[in-house]
Design a protein around this motif. Structure first.
Motif, short mmCIF file in Angstrom:
data_model
loop_
_atom_site.label_atom_id
_atom_site.label_comp_id
_atom_site.label_asym_id
_atom_site.label_seq_id
_atom_site.Cartn_x
_atom_site.Cartn_y
_atom_site.Cartn_z
N GLU A 244 0.81 -1.22 0.00
CA GLU A 244 0.00 0.00 0.00
C GLU A 244 0.84 1.27 0.00
O GLU A 244 0.48 2.25 -0.64
N SER B 296 1.76 8.45 2.73
CA SER B 296 1.08 7.44 1.93
C SER B 296 1.16 7.86 0.47
O SER B 296 1.07 9.05 0.17
N LYS B 297 1.29 6.88 -0.41
CA LYS B 297 1.29 7.21 -1.83
C LYS B 297 -0.10 7.68 -2.28
O LYS B 297 -0.25 8.22 -3.36
N HIS B 298 -1.10 7.49 -1.44
CA HIS B 298 -2.46 7.91 -1.75
C HIS B 298 -2.75 9.33 -1.27
O HIS B 298 -3.85 9.83 -1.49
N ALA B 299 -1.81 9.97 -0.59
CA ALA B 299 -1.98 11.34 -0.12
C ALA B 299 -0.95 12.23 -0.81
O ALA B 299 0.21 11.84 -0.96
N LYS B 300 -1.37 13.39 -1.20
CA LYS B 300 -0.48 14.31 -1.90
C LYS B 300 0.65 14.82 -1.00
O LYS B 300 1.76 15.05 -1.46
N PHE C 45 -5.76 4.94 4.79
CA PHE C 45 -4.64 4.71 3.89
C PHE C 45 -4.08 3.29 3.91
O PHE C 45 -3.47 2.86 2.95
N ARG D 205 -7.69 1.21 3.29
CA ARG D 205 -8.26 1.79 2.06
C ARG D 205 -9.78 1.77 2.06
O ARG D 205 -10.43 1.38 1.08
N ARG E 160 -11.45 3.52 -0.93
CA ARG E 160 -10.92 3.23 -2.27
C ARG E 160 -12.00 3.29 -3.35
O ARG E 160 -11.70 3.49 -4.51
N ASP F 285 -11.65 6.36 -5.49
CA ASP F 285 -10.38 6.61 -6.19
C ASP F 285 -10.57 7.15 -7.61
O ASP F 285 -9.78 7.95 -8.09
N GLU G 143 -12.17 12.25 -9.93
CA GLU G 143 -11.07 13.21 -10.09
C GLU G 143 -11.41 14.57 -9.51
O GLU G 143 -10.56 15.28 -9.01
#
Length: 92
Positions: A16, A45-49, A68, A71, A74, A77, A80
Motif C-alpha cells: 500500500e 502514503s502514496k495515496h496522499a499528496k 490509507f 483503504r 478506495r 479513487d 477526479e
C-alpha cells in the motif's frame, strides 16, 4: 501464528505504501506511543499528496490506518473532481 499475521500486515503495508514509507510509518507509530500529549508525527502514503500529521493520544493514527492502510475509501479513487463534499461522520 501471531508472527505470520504480523508478516502479512507488513507485506500489506509495503504494497500500500511502498517499502520505505511502510518502514518509516511503522517507526512513527512506535514513536507516537512514547511522545507527550499534543506531539505530532508525520505519516506518509502514496495515496496522499502531502505528509499528514498524527497527534499523540488521539485517534488520528487509527483513522490514518483505516483510510490509507485498509483503504476504506478506495471506492472513491476514480473520482477526479468533486463539486461538493459533505462529511456526515459521527466521530464523537
Amino acid at each position: 501464528m501471531i508472527y505470520s499475521q504480523q508478516i502479512k500486515n507488513y507485506a500489506h503495508s509495503a504494497r500500500e505504501f511502498g517499502l520505505v514509507p511502510a518502514v518509516l510509518n511503522k517507526l512513527q507509530r512506535i514513536r507516537l506511543k512514547h511522545l507527550p500529549p499534543k506531539s505530532t508525527v508525520l505519516m506518509r502514503s502514496k495515496h496522499a499528496k502531502f505528509p499528514l500529521k498524527c497527534r499523540a493520544e488521539s485517534s488520528d493514527i487509527h483513522v490514518f490506518g483505516q483510510i490509507f492502510h485498509m483503504r476504506e475509501y478506495r471506492c472513491l479513487d476514480a473520482i477526479e473532481t468533486a463539486g461538493l463534499i459533505i462529511d456526515c461522520g459521527a466521530n464523537v
